[in-house]
Design a protein around this motif. Structure first.
Motif, PDB file in Angstrom:
ATOM      1  N   LEU A 167      62.664   0.335  34.461  1.00  0.00           N
ATOM      2  CA  LEU A 167      62.906  -0.472  33.266  1.00  0.00           C
ATOM      3  C   LEU A 167      61.706  -1.374  32.982  1.00  0.00           C
ATOM      4  O   LEU A 167      61.293  -1.536  31.831  1.00  0.00           O
ATOM      5  N   ARG A 168      61.125  -1.924  34.038  1.00  0.00           N
ATOM      6  CA  ARG A 168      59.901  -2.726  33.883  1.00  0.00           C
ATOM      7  C   ARG A 168      58.781  -1.875  33.286  1.00  0.00           C
ATOM      8  O   ARG A 168      58.015  -2.339  32.437  1.00  0.00           O
ATOM      9  N   ALA A 169      58.651  -0.641  33.763  1.00  0.00           N
ATOM     10  CA  ALA A 169      57.585   0.243  33.278  1.00  0.00           C
ATOM     11  C   ALA A 169      57.738   0.525  31.784  1.00  0.00           C
ATOM     12  O   ALA A 169      56.744   0.535  31.047  1.00  0.00           O
ATOM     13  N   ILE A 170      58.958   0.740  31.337  1.00  0.00           N
ATOM     14  CA  ILE A 170      59.196   0.983  29.912  1.00  0.00           C
ATOM     15  C   ILE A 170      58.804  -0.244  29.095  1.00  0.00           C
ATOM     16  O   ILE A 170      58.104  -0.144  28.080  1.00  0.00           O
ATOM     17  N   ILE A 171      59.266  -1.395  29.541  1.00  0.00           N
ATOM     18  CA  ILE A 171      58.978  -2.634  28.804  1.00  0.00           C
ATOM     19  C   ILE A 171      57.482  -2.922  28.788  1.00  0.00           C
ATOM     20  O   ILE A 171      56.915  -3.282  27.748  1.00  0.00           O
ATOM     21  N   ALA A 172      56.809  -2.751  29.913  1.00  0.00           N
ATOM     22  CA  ALA A 172      55.365  -3.002  29.976  1.00  0.00           C
ATOM     23  C   ALA A 172      54.608  -2.055  29.045  1.00  0.00           C
ATOM     24  O   ALA A 172      53.660  -2.470  28.368  1.00  0.00           O
ATOM     25  N   ALA A 173      55.027  -0.788  29.002  1.00  0.00           N
ATOM     26  CA  ALA A 173      54.346   0.189  28.141  1.00  0.00           C
ATOM     27  C   ALA A 173      54.550  -0.136  26.659  1.00  0.00           C
ATOM     28  O   ALA A 173      53.636   0.051  25.853  1.00  0.00           O
ATOM     29  N   GLY A 178      52.744  -8.771  29.742  1.00  0.00           N
ATOM     30  CA  GLY A 178      53.220 -10.152  29.630  1.00  0.00           C
ATOM     31  C   GLY A 178      54.714 -10.249  29.416  1.00  0.00           C
ATOM     32  O   GLY A 178      55.343 -11.248  29.788  1.00  0.00           O
ATOM     33  N   ALA A 179      55.303  -9.215  28.828  1.00  0.00           N
ATOM     34  CA  ALA A 179      56.750  -9.222  28.583  1.00  0.00           C
ATOM     35  C   ALA A 179      57.535  -9.219  29.887  1.00  0.00           C
ATOM     36  O   ALA A 179      58.644  -9.753  29.946  1.00  0.00           O
ATOM     37  N   ILE A 180      56.973  -8.626  30.932  1.00  0.00           N
ATOM     38  CA  ILE A 180      57.659  -8.579  32.227  1.00  0.00           C
ATOM     39  C   ILE A 180      57.895  -9.990  32.746  1.00  0.00           C
ATOM     40  O   ILE A 180      58.997 -10.332  33.186  1.00  0.00           O
ATOM     41  N   ALA A 181      56.865 -10.822  32.699  1.00  0.00           N
ATOM     42  CA  ALA A 181      56.989 -12.197  33.193  1.00  0.00           C
ATOM     43  C   ALA A 181      58.004 -12.993  32.377  1.00  0.00           C
ATOM     44  O   ALA A 181      58.683 -13.872  32.913  1.00  0.00           O
ATOM     45  N   GLU A 182      58.138 -12.685  31.102  1.00  0.00           N
ATOM     46  CA  GLU A 182      59.085 -13.389  30.243  1.00  0.00           C
ATOM     47  C   GLU A 182      60.528 -12.972  30.502  1.00  0.00           C
ATOM     48  O   GLU A 182      61.444 -13.787  30.388  1.00  0.00           O
ATOM     49  N   LEU A 183      60.737 -11.715  30.845  1.00  0.00           N
ATOM     50  CA  LEU A 183      62.096 -11.172  30.956  1.00  0.00           C
ATOM     51  C   LEU A 183      62.643 -11.118  32.381  1.00  0.00           C
ATOM     52  O   LEU A 183      63.852 -11.158  32.576  1.00  0.00           O
ATOM     53  N   PHE A 184      61.755 -11.002  33.362  1.00  0.00           N
ATOM     54  CA  PHE A 184      62.194 -10.828  34.742  1.00  0.00           C
ATOM     55  C   PHE A 184      61.804 -12.048  35.569  1.00  0.00           C
ATOM     56  O   PHE A 184      60.619 -12.344  35.693  1.00  0.00           O
TER      57      PHE A 184
END
Length: 196
Positions: A167-173, A178-184
């Motif tokens: 799920l992180r990989a999809i969001i990062a792509a 930067g979205a990973i740090a905001e969401l996780f």
């Protein structure tokens, strides 16, 4: 009896496998959405621990729905829970007499309520087992210390095969790293390297 255990290669699911192997023919099953080959990390740990291993690929639509929930909520809990429920359903539809996971008593996500467990059992004619559901994190950590060799570190740096990684990989792509740090939120993960 044949049991399929949802498996990430981490300490909880590995400890659950060790608890269950006395009573069941355990197969470790790692769920993938076909986004990455992270599932291979779980296969390596399963081989090291001496368990049969299978990969179960879920439809990419499940991952898409989970990602959308994470974005809408601004945190991962409901998205990961969504993926876990679909994984249990898919596992229960297979060849196993029983299905299991490594959820602990104090886990925030994923969780399986009594009603969800009963529904899964009734609809699929399987037993649902959560062998660590009576254990808190401290008790699990003590058992792990005595029986497993584990690598511990931040989520983004630990090899593992859980829903969160894909799920992180999809969001990062799609949204950038930067979205990973905001969401996780920052948290540690584990990866089992050996069973003593």
């Amino acid at each position: 009896m044949e049991l399929g255990l949802l498996y990430s290669g981490g300490k909880d699911s590995t400890l659950a496998a060790l608890v269950l192997e006395e009573f069941y023919d355990v197969t470790l099953v790692t769920v993938s959405f076909g986004v990455s080959d992270d599932w291979k990390h779980a296969r390596e740990t399963a081989d090291t621990a001496g368990f049969e291993f299978e990969r179960l690929e879920l439809e990419r639509a499940v991952a898409r729905e989970a990602v959308e929930r994470i974005r809408e909520d601004g945190f991962p809990r409901n998205g990961i829970q969504h993926a876990h429920q679909h994984a249990l359903e898919a596992l229960a539809e297979g060849r196993f007499d029983a299905v299991a996971d490594g959820t602990r008593r104090d886990d925030r996500v994923p969780t399986v309520s009594r009603a969800q467990a009963q529904s899964l059992e009734d609809r699929h004619d399987v037993d649902y087992i959560a062998p660590l559901s009576g254990f808190g994190r401290t008790a699990v950590d003590r058992l792990v210390e005595d029986h497993l060799e584990v690598t511990v570190g931040p989520s983004e740096s630990i090899d593992r095969a859980d829903y969160e990684a894909e799920l992180r990989a999809i969001i990062a792509a799609e949204d950038g790293p930067g979205a990973i740090a905001e969401l996780f939120p920052d948290h540690e993960q584990t990866y089992v390297t050996n069973v003593r």
